[in-house]
Design a protein around this motif. Structure first.
Motif, PDB file in Angstrom:
ATOM      1  N   UNK A 143       0.853  -1.215   0.148  1.00 43.20           N
ATOM      2  CA  UNK A 143       0.067   0.150  -0.046  1.00 43.20           C
ATOM      3  C   UNK A 143       0.701   1.467   0.158  1.00 43.20           C
ATOM      4  N   UNK A 144       0.432   2.243  -0.876  1.00 43.33           N
ATOM      5  CA  UNK A 144       1.409   3.364  -0.834  1.00 43.33           C
ATOM      6  C   UNK A 144       2.926   3.224  -1.707  1.00 43.33           C
ATOM      7  N   UNK A 145       2.962   1.898  -2.224  1.00 44.30           N
ATOM      8  CA  UNK A 145       4.442   1.774  -2.822  1.00 44.30           C
ATOM      9  C   UNK A 145       4.530   2.169  -4.292  1.00 44.30           C
ATOM     10  N   UNK A 146       5.345   2.941  -4.794  1.00 45.85           N
ATOM     11  CA  UNK A 146       5.373   3.790  -6.005  1.00 45.85           C
ATOM     12  C   UNK A 146       5.840   2.981  -7.048  1.00 45.85           C
ATOM     13  N   UNK A 147       5.268   2.996  -7.992  1.00 42.43           N
ATOM     14  CA  UNK A 147       5.560   2.327  -9.393  1.00 42.43           C
ATOM     15  C   UNK A 147       6.843   3.108 -10.127  1.00 42.43           C
ATOM     16  N   UNK A 148       6.470   4.369 -10.192  1.00 43.54           N
ATOM     17  CA  UNK A 148       7.677   5.171 -10.838  1.00 43.54           C
ATOM     18  C   UNK A 148       9.212   4.877  -9.792  1.00 43.54           C
ATOM     19  N   UNK A 149       9.151   4.861  -8.895  1.00 43.85           N
ATOM     20  CA  UNK A 149      10.456   4.642  -7.960  1.00 43.85           C
ATOM     21  C   UNK A 149      10.805   3.200  -8.342  1.00 43.85           C
ATOM     22  N   UNK A 150       9.964   2.040  -8.542  1.00 39.45           N
ATOM     23  CA  UNK A 150      10.257   0.896  -8.621  1.00 39.45           C
ATOM     24  C   UNK A 150      10.864   0.624 -10.128  1.00 39.45           C
ATOM     25  N   UNK A 156      17.954   1.225 -13.377  1.00 39.03           N
ATOM     26  CA  UNK A 156      19.440   1.446 -13.086  1.00 39.03           C
ATOM     27  C   UNK A 156      19.943   0.126 -13.090  1.00 39.03           C
ATOM     28  N   UNK A 157      19.191  -0.666 -12.434  1.00 36.81           N
ATOM     29  CA  UNK A 157      19.548  -2.353 -12.199  1.00 36.81           C
ATOM     30  C   UNK A 157      19.872  -2.995 -13.365  1.00 36.81           C
ATOM     31  N   UNK A 158      19.041  -2.930 -14.402  1.00 34.18           N
ATOM     32  CA  UNK A 158      19.189  -3.498 -15.865  1.00 34.18           C
ATOM     33  C   UNK A 158      20.429  -3.005 -16.525  1.00 34.18           C
ATOM     34  N   UNK A 159      20.639  -1.675 -16.432  1.00 27.14           N
ATOM     35  CA  UNK A 159      21.956  -1.112 -17.068  1.00 27.14           C
ATOM     36  C   UNK A 159      23.373  -1.682 -16.390  1.00 27.14           C
TER      37      UNK A 159
END
Length: 169
Positions: A143-150, A156-159
Motif C-alpha cells: 500500500x502506497x508503494x510507488x511504481x515510478x520509483x520501482x 538502473x539495475x538493468x544497465x
C-alpha cells in the motif's frame, strides 16, 4: 471453501500427477492453479486446491500418507489477505550469469514488492553461443508503494547487470 497449497518433490515417474489428482477428487477437492515441472530428473510442483472446510483435514492426511517416494507438504488454509494496492508485471532477458534473480528480487523487495508469480528459464543462445536467461515476474506493491520509483530502480539495475527489464503495464 478452504484453500490448500500442496507442494510436491520427488523422482520423476509416470502417473504422479494422476495419483495426486485422484486423491484430491476422492476428497471432494477442486484442483485449481498449478505449476508442475520435470527439472533435472526430479518432479516438482505446487498446486492450489479448494475443498470444503470439513474435508480439509482428511484431504491433507490422504495426500501426506500417499506420498511414497514423493515428498508432499500441504499448507493452509492461508489467512485472508487484503487486496494489494497495485500489481506490476515485468520481463527480464539477458545473457545468463549467476546473481540475476538475486538482483531483481532484491530490488523488488527493497521497494516492498511481493512476488505473486515468477517463472525463469535458461536456453541456448543459438546465434551467439552461451546461455540466455529469461524471467517473467508479477509482483504486488505494498500500500502506497510507488511504481515510478520501482521502475527507476529496475532501469538502473538493468544497465548495471546488463539485462533488459521491461515493465508490462
Amino acid at each position: 471453501m478452504t484453500t490448500l497449497v500442496i507442494t510436491v518433490v520427488g523422482d520423476d515417474r509416470a502417473g504422479l500427477v494422476a495419483s495426486l489428482a485422484d486423491i484430491v477428487d476422492a476428497h471432494g477437492g477442486n484442483w485449481e492453479t498449478s505449476e508442475l515441472a520435470e527439472l533435472a530428473g526430479a518432479f516438482a510442483g505446487i498446486v492450489e486446491v479448494s475443498v470444503a472446510p470439513e474435508r480439509a483435514d482428511d484431504l491433507r492426511a490422504a495426500l501426506e500418507a500417499a506420498a511414497g517416494t514423493l515428498r508432499v507438504t500441504v499448507h493452509g488454509p492461508a489467512p485472508a489477505t487484503a487486496n494489494p494496492a497495485r500489481t506490476v508485471a515485468l520481463t527480464v532477458m539477458g545473457n545468463d550469469r549467476p546473481g540475476i534473480v538475486r538482483e531483481i528480487t532484491g530490488a523488488l523487495s527493497a521497494r516492498g514488492a511481493s512476488i505473486a508469480r515468477m517463472s525463469t528459464e535458461t536456453t541456448d543462445a543459438a546465434m551467439a553461443g552461451g546461455r540466455l536467461f529469461e524471467a517473467s515476474v508479477t509482483a504486488t506493491l505494498a500500500e502506497g508503494g510507488g511504481v515510478d520509483e520501482l521502475v527507476e530502480d529496475l532501469q538502473g539495475l538493468a544497465a548495471e547487470i546488463q539485462v533488459d527489464v521491461t515493465l508490462i503495464d
